[in-house]
Design a protein around this motif. Structure first.
Motif, PDB file in Angstrom:
ATOM      1  N   THR A 297       0.846  -1.195   0.000  1.00 60.57           N
ATOM      2  CA  THR A 297       0.000   0.000   0.000  1.00 60.57           C
ATOM      3  C   THR A 297       0.880   1.243   0.000  1.00 60.57           C
ATOM      4  O   THR A 297       1.833   1.339   0.776  1.00 60.57           O
ATOM      5  N   LEU A 298       0.561   2.179  -0.886  1.00 61.73           N
ATOM      6  CA  LEU A 298       1.254   3.454  -0.959  1.00 61.73           C
ATOM      7  C   LEU A 298       0.362   4.534  -0.356  1.00 61.73           C
ATOM      8  O   LEU A 298      -0.811   4.658  -0.726  1.00 61.73           O
ATOM      9  N   TYR A 299       0.903   5.295   0.586  1.00 62.10           N
ATOM     10  CA  TYR A 299       0.196   6.424   1.193  1.00 62.10           C
ATOM     11  C   TYR A 299       0.795   7.716   0.636  1.00 62.10           C
ATOM     12  O   TYR A 299       1.992   7.772   0.315  1.00 62.10           O
ATOM     13  N   PHE A 300      -0.018   8.763   0.529  1.00 67.66           N
ATOM     14  CA  PHE A 300       0.489  10.024   0.002  1.00 67.66           C
ATOM     15  C   PHE A 300      -0.459  11.160   0.386  1.00 67.66           C
ATOM     16  O   PHE A 300      -1.559  10.932   0.906  1.00 67.66           O
ATOM     17  N   ALA A 301      -0.017  12.396   0.123  1.00 71.78           N
ATOM     18  CA  ALA A 301      -0.835  13.592   0.360  1.00 71.78           C
ATOM     19  C   ALA A 301      -1.245  14.191  -0.975  1.00 71.78           C
ATOM     20  O   ALA A 301      -0.501  14.107  -1.959  1.00 71.78           O
ATOM     21  N   SER A 302      -2.440  14.799  -0.995  1.00 73.42           N
ATOM     22  CA  SER A 302      -2.913  15.401  -2.248  1.00 73.42           C
ATOM     23  C   SER A 302      -4.006  16.424  -1.963  1.00 73.42           C
ATOM     24  O   SER A 302      -4.675  16.367  -0.921  1.00 73.42           O
ATOM     25  N   ASP A 303      -4.159  17.356  -2.904  1.00 70.30           N
ATOM     26  CA  ASP A 303      -5.291  18.288  -2.876  1.00 70.30           C
ATOM     27  C   ASP A 303      -6.231  17.991  -4.054  1.00 70.30           C
ATOM     28  O   ASP A 303      -6.876  18.892  -4.583  1.00 70.30           O
ATOM     29  N   MET A 304      -6.309  16.738  -4.450  1.00 65.93           N
ATOM     30  CA  MET A 304      -7.166  16.337  -5.567  1.00 65.93           C
ATOM     31  C   MET A 304      -8.629  16.658  -5.268  1.00 65.93           C
ATOM     32  O   MET A 304      -9.000  16.870  -4.102  1.00 65.93           O
ATOM     33  N   PRO A 305      -9.495  16.724  -6.285  1.00 63.57           N
ATOM     34  CA  PRO A 305     -10.916  16.987  -6.058  1.00 63.57           C
ATOM     35  C   PRO A 305     -11.502  16.019  -5.033  1.00 63.57           C
ATOM     36  O   PRO A 305     -11.211  14.820  -5.043  1.00 63.57           O
ATOM     37  N   GLY A 306     -12.312  16.564  -4.123  1.00 66.48           N
ATOM     38  CA  GLY A 306     -12.869  15.759  -3.038  1.00 66.48           C
ATOM     39  C   GLY A 306     -12.087  15.878  -1.753  1.00 66.48           C
ATOM     40  O   GLY A 306     -12.521  15.389  -0.702  1.00 66.48           O
ATOM     41  N   THR A 307     -10.912  16.535  -1.827  1.00 71.70           N
ATOM     42  CA  THR A 307     -10.102  16.738  -0.622  1.00 71.70           C
ATOM     43  C   THR A 307     -10.851  17.620   0.355  1.00 71.70           C
ATOM     44  O   THR A 307     -11.455  18.625  -0.018  1.00 71.70           O
ATOM     45  N   LYS A 308     -10.807  17.244   1.632  1.00 70.32           N
ATOM     46  CA  LYS A 308     -11.557  17.954   2.664  1.00 70.32           C
ATOM     47  C   LYS A 308     -10.919  19.288   3.025  1.00 70.32           C
ATOM     48  O   LYS A 308     -11.601  20.272   3.295  1.00 70.32           O
ATOM     49  N   GLY A 309      -9.590  19.334   3.073  1.00 74.28           N
ATOM     50  CA  GLY A 309      -8.885  20.539   3.489  1.00 74.28           C
ATOM     51  C   GLY A 309      -7.912  21.018   2.429  1.00 74.28           C
ATOM     52  O   GLY A 309      -8.093  20.802   1.231  1.00 74.28           O
ATOM     53  N   LEU A 310      -6.834  21.688   2.894  1.00 78.70           N
ATOM     54  CA  LEU A 310      -5.820  22.153   1.957  1.00 78.70           C
ATOM     55  C   LEU A 310      -5.082  20.978   1.340  1.00 78.70           C
ATOM     56  O   LEU A 310      -4.660  21.031   0.195  1.00 78.70           O
ATOM     57  N   SER A 311      -4.900  19.920   2.114  1.00 78.60           N
ATOM     58  CA  SER A 311      -4.400  18.653   1.571  1.00 78.60           C
ATOM     59  C   SER A 311      -4.850  17.537   2.495  1.00 78.60           C
ATOM     60  O   SER A 311      -4.944  17.728   3.710  1.00 78.60           O
ATOM     61  N   ASP A 312      -5.150  16.381   1.927  1.00 75.76           N
ATOM     62  CA  ASP A 312      -5.594  15.204   2.679  1.00 75.76           C
ATOM     63  C   ASP A 312      -4.617  14.062   2.459  1.00 75.76           C
ATOM     64  O   ASP A 312      -3.800  14.088   1.535  1.00 75.76           O
ATOM     65  N   LEU A 313      -4.743  13.032   3.287  1.00 72.98           N
ATOM     66  CA  LEU A 313      -3.958  11.820   3.098  1.00 72.98           C
ATOM     67  C   LEU A 313      -4.798  10.757   2.394  1.00 72.98           C
ATOM     68  O   LEU A 313      -5.988  10.593   2.699  1.00 72.98           O
ATOM     69  N   TYR A 314      -4.159  10.034   1.482  1.00 67.33           N
ATOM     70  CA  TYR A 314      -4.807   8.997   0.687  1.00 67.33           C
ATOM     71  C   TYR A 314      -3.950   7.737   0.698  1.00 67.33           C
ATOM     72  O   TYR A 314      -2.768   7.759   1.089  1.00 67.33           O
ATOM     73  N   LYS A 315      -4.528   6.629   0.239  1.00 72.33           N
ATOM     74  CA  LYS A 315      -3.771   5.401   0.056  1.00 72.33           C
ATOM     75  C   LYS A 315      -4.236   4.715  -1.225  1.00 72.33           C
ATOM     76  O   LYS A 315      -5.356   4.939  -1.701  1.00 72.33           O
ATOM     77  N   VAL A 316      -3.348   3.868  -1.765  1.00 71.17           N
ATOM     78  CA  VAL A 316      -3.682   3.118  -2.966  1.00 71.17           C
ATOM     79  C   VAL A 316      -2.962   1.771  -2.890  1.00 71.17           C
ATOM     80  O   VAL A 316      -1.803   1.690  -2.475  1.00 71.17           O
ATOM     81  N   GLU A 317      -3.654   0.715  -3.256  1.00 74.40           N
ATOM     82  CA  GLU A 317      -3.075  -0.625  -3.222  1.00 74.40           C
ATOM     83  C   GLU A 317      -2.145  -0.829  -4.410  1.00 74.40           C
ATOM     84  O   GLU A 317      -2.418  -0.371  -5.524  1.00 74.40           O
ATOM     85  N   ILE A 318      -1.012  -1.507  -4.150  1.00 78.67           N
ATOM     86  CA  ILE A 318      -0.070  -1.853  -5.211  1.00 78.67           C
ATOM     87  C   ILE A 318      -0.095  -3.371  -5.373  1.00 78.67           C
ATOM     88  O   ILE A 318       0.183  -4.104  -4.422  1.00 78.67           O
ATOM     89  N   LYS A 319      -0.426  -3.851  -6.559  1.00 82.38           N
ATOM     90  CA  LYS A 319      -0.474  -5.285  -6.811  1.00 82.38           C
ATOM     91  C   LYS A 319       0.212  -5.556  -8.143  1.00 82.38           C
ATOM     92  O   LYS A 319      -0.262  -5.131  -9.196  1.00 82.38           O
ATOM     93  N   ASP A 320       1.354  -6.252  -8.057  1.00 78.40           N
ATOM     94  CA  ASP A 320       2.132  -6.547  -9.260  1.00 78.40           C
ATOM     95  C   ASP A 320       2.456  -5.271 -10.031  1.00 78.40           C
ATOM     96  O   ASP A 320       2.307  -5.186 -11.260  1.00 78.40           O
ATOM     97  N   SER A 321       2.868  -4.250  -9.277  1.00 80.89           N
ATOM     98  CA  SER A 321       3.245  -2.934  -9.841  1.00 80.89           C
ATOM     99  C   SER A 321       2.074  -2.167 -10.430  1.00 80.89           C
ATOM    100  O   SER A 321       2.255  -1.102 -11.032  1.00 80.89           O
ATOM    101  N   ILE A 322       0.864  -2.696 -10.289  1.00 86.70           N
ATOM    102  CA  ILE A 322      -0.338  -2.008 -10.769  1.00 86.70           C
ATOM    103  C   ILE A 322      -1.027  -1.354  -9.580  1.00 86.70           C
ATOM    104  O   ILE A 322      -1.166  -1.955  -8.508  1.00 86.70           O
TER     105      ILE A 322
END
Length: 648
Positions: A297-322
């Motif tokens: 799992t990769l965690y990161f910060a972003s201000d992508m659409p839907g972000t609650k504040g100036l920046s939020d924390l997100y995660k994304v699963e990594i499976k076989d480099s995908i």
């Protein structure tokens, strides 16, 4: 003379108009620079306008922001304060930044007053609710404080050093230090060189051997916040939105941050193959990577659409480099403020920086347990990691307890400096309460040592006991949101008891038990010991004789009293209200008296020979509610009672 005066004033007003026009132009130029995040240039334009008397909401906001976003909170507070005085309607976000800037300047009471205004303006905001519900936040932070010992490092520069990460026994960090006189481009945000990644050989005893990281990774723009897989063959890092010397900007002319993955075939290979991650965008930033212990799992910060504040924390699963679906870490972590710089330790704790959770000022470092894919409560790391300035990019080796973080606190060598630390005490990572209490003599207020203090749960079961020390002190560790009672006993003293609820937050409950000595409480024959012990009247439900749960609390006080005064005998007298027939009530009260005696004997262990009892039915009513008299239920209940009379 009249014409001369007229010409003079005409010239004066003309010069004022020209001057004001110049200051307006300076302010406009500042606005343009501010929109491009050139905060230093914008600040100079704004200051020029402000110092010559031009003031507006926008100027004061942006001037405050130009300091706030460069972590100069003292000057930010100055200009936000002027905005607060100048404008009758300040937007909530600027009220919050003003409160945070005051807190960073350690003006906590002033900050609290502004936060109250923030709550009045935007009570639904998570940060406002945190403030109102946790007004003792300084006490909670102090409870967490002192769990790390700072260690000096010698590799900081006169500029900015931050974002340490572990890499095969070394430390990789980000810095914009001057590189042996080589000229590098500067960034408009703070007029300093762009950031590169550097490598620190931690086996160097002097801790000063730093070199630039691989040239495949470092570009002419920003690189920072790297994280590596355990085998050292894959890294994730942050870079400006820059490809083949094409410095890209969004529709507003702002260059965003992106995440990249770099791979190499084996550790002897110096060539890194770099790939941009697929969820980057030219319109928002994605930055500051962290990996879960299993690297899935990769965690990161972003201000992508839907972000609650100036920046939020997100995660994304990594499976076989995908990469899988991006998920927000949710409302426990993300606030309307900034959440950024995540780090996941090997024992599965999430550390991150935030100015939205309750802290000491600026960015503070927080921790949350990640257990079975669930996010735990958030806790401030306390001092000395956190302080009134920005504290961020925290990493720790959970096996050795050694770690690093960055801060712009005073006393450092540069703008941001890296500090090392060692863990000396475990962190509080779940809601935990404790009670600090004292047992005192009710007459003299002197401590009573060697008294026994019992901790009871909500069902009056003893779950712990302590003996008080010389100062009469005792302590218990408790759960949050629970009902407890504490009871103290000692030979020749009457027992004392208090019931209390623990709040739903980490902290300390303070309670004092006052005990009275036997000779200070004469109890002649015929005394009802209920009032003597401060016992609430023991009531019975209508037409019932069983012992209610609230009555058990009071009967235990009788038990303690009779254990202390082993020669006393008690006559239990039970009474009913006037409803039903006299014969029935007499029988019912006898059953109630017997039920009370049975409880004292069977539960409390009192010798039955020390107890007598009798029912009086409706013969001794306490009020006007006799046969046929209309009365309320509460008036009737006053007559359904038991008394405890000393007869020997």
């Amino acid at each position: 003379m009249k014409n001369i005066i007229t010409i003079y004033f005409s010239l004066f007003f003309l010069s004022v108009n020209i001057l004001m026009a110049q200051e307006k132009n300076a302010a406009k130029e500042g606005n343009k620079e501010f929109e491009q995040l050139a905060y230093i240039d914008a600040r100079e334009s704004y200051l020029k306008a402000a110092n010559n008397g031009f003031t507006s909401d926008l100027l004061l906001k942006n001037l405050g922001d130009s300091y706030y976003f460069n972590a100069d909170y003292k000057n930010a507070a100055k200009w936000y304060g002027q905005l607060f005085e100048y404008s009758t309607t300040v937007e909530p976000e600027y009220i919050y930044r003003y409160a945070l800037s005051l807190k960073s300047d350690e003006k906590y009471l002033a900050s609290d007053r502004i936060m109250e205004k923030f709550y009045e303006t935007k009570g639904e905001d998570y940060r406002a609710n945190l403030f109102i519900n946790e007004r003792n936040y300084l006490e909670e932070i102090e409870l967490q404080s002192g769990r790390f010992e700072l260690i000096n490092v010698n590799f900081n520069s006169e500029l900015s050093d931050f974002a340490p990460s572990f890499y095969k026994g070394n430390i990789i960090f980000s810095s914009n230090r001057n590189n042996r006189g080589v000229t590098k481009r500067v960034h408009d945000w703070n007029e300093q060189p762009f950031l590169d990644l550097y490598k620190l050989n931690t086996f160097d005893e002097k801790n000063t051997n730093t070199i630039k990281f691989n040239s495949d990774i470092n570009s002419i723009y920003h690189e920072s916040t790297a994280v590596f897989t355990n085998d050292g063959l894959t890294m994730y890092f942050t870079r400006n939105n820059y490809t083949n010397e094409d410095y890209k900007e969004d529709k507003d002319g702002t260059n965003k941050l992106k995440l990249y993955r770099a791979k190499r075939e084996h550790t002897e290979t110096t060539k890194w193959n770099i790939q941009e991650l697929p969820f980057n965008s030219d319109e928002y930033s994605v930055a500051h990577p962290a990996l879960s212990p299993d690297e899935k799992t990769l965690y990161f910060a972003s201000d992508m659409p839907g972000t609650k504040g100036l920046s939020d924390l997100y995660k994304v699963e990594i499976k076989d480099s995908i990469f899988g679906k991006i998920e927000s870490l949710g409302n426990k972590i993300n606030t309307e403020g900034r959440e950024t710089f995540p780090f996941i330790s090997k024992d599965n704790k999430l550390y991150f920086a935030s100015d939205g959770h309750i802290g000491l000022g600026g960015l503070d470092v927080f921790v949350s347990n990640l257990e079975q894919n669930k996010i735990g409560e958030v806790f401030n790391l306390g001092r000395p990691i956190n302080g009134p300035n920005d504290d961020f990019t925290f990493i720790i080796n959970s096996t050795t307890g050694i770690g690093y973080f960055a801060s712009n606190r005073s006393g450092g060598m540069g703008d941001d400096d890296i500090y090392s630390f060692k863990s000396i005490k475990p962190l509080i990572t779940k809601c935990e309460q404790s009670i600090n209490g004292t047992v005192l003599n009710a007459i003299t207020d002197q401590p009573i040592p060697n008294s026994t203090v019992y901790l009871l749960d909500e069902n009056n079961n003893v779950i712990n006991e302590k003996t008080t020390g010389v100062s009469g002190n005792f302590n218990f560790v408790l759960d949050c949101s629970k009902t407890y009672s504490i009871r103290s006993t000692k030979e020749t003293y009457l027992p004392a008891e208090k019931v209390f609820n623990t709040p739903n937050r980490t902290g300390v409950v303070e309670r004092t038990l006052f005990m009275k000595k036997e000779q200070e409480l004469p109890a002649p024959l015929g005394t009802d010991i209920g009032p003597l012990l401060g016992i609430n009247i023991i009531y019975f439900d209508l037409d019932k004789h069983y012992i209610r749960q609230d009555a058990e609390v009071e009967l235990r006080k009788i038990i303690d009293f009779m254990n202390v005064y082993s020669n006393i005998k008690i006559d239990v007298r039970s009474h009913t209200d006037s409803r039903n027939t006299s014969e029935y009530n007499l029988d019912l009260s006898n059953r109630r008296a017997q039920a009370t005696i049975d409880y004292l004997v069977n539960v409390g262990g009192i010798n039955r020979a020390r107890l007598t009892g009798k029912g009086y039915g409706e013969l001794q009513l306490r009020n006007r509610c006799g046969d046929g008299v209309p009365c309320s239920e509460s008036e009737h209940q006053l007559n359904r009672r038991s008394e405890f009379i000393i007869v020997k």
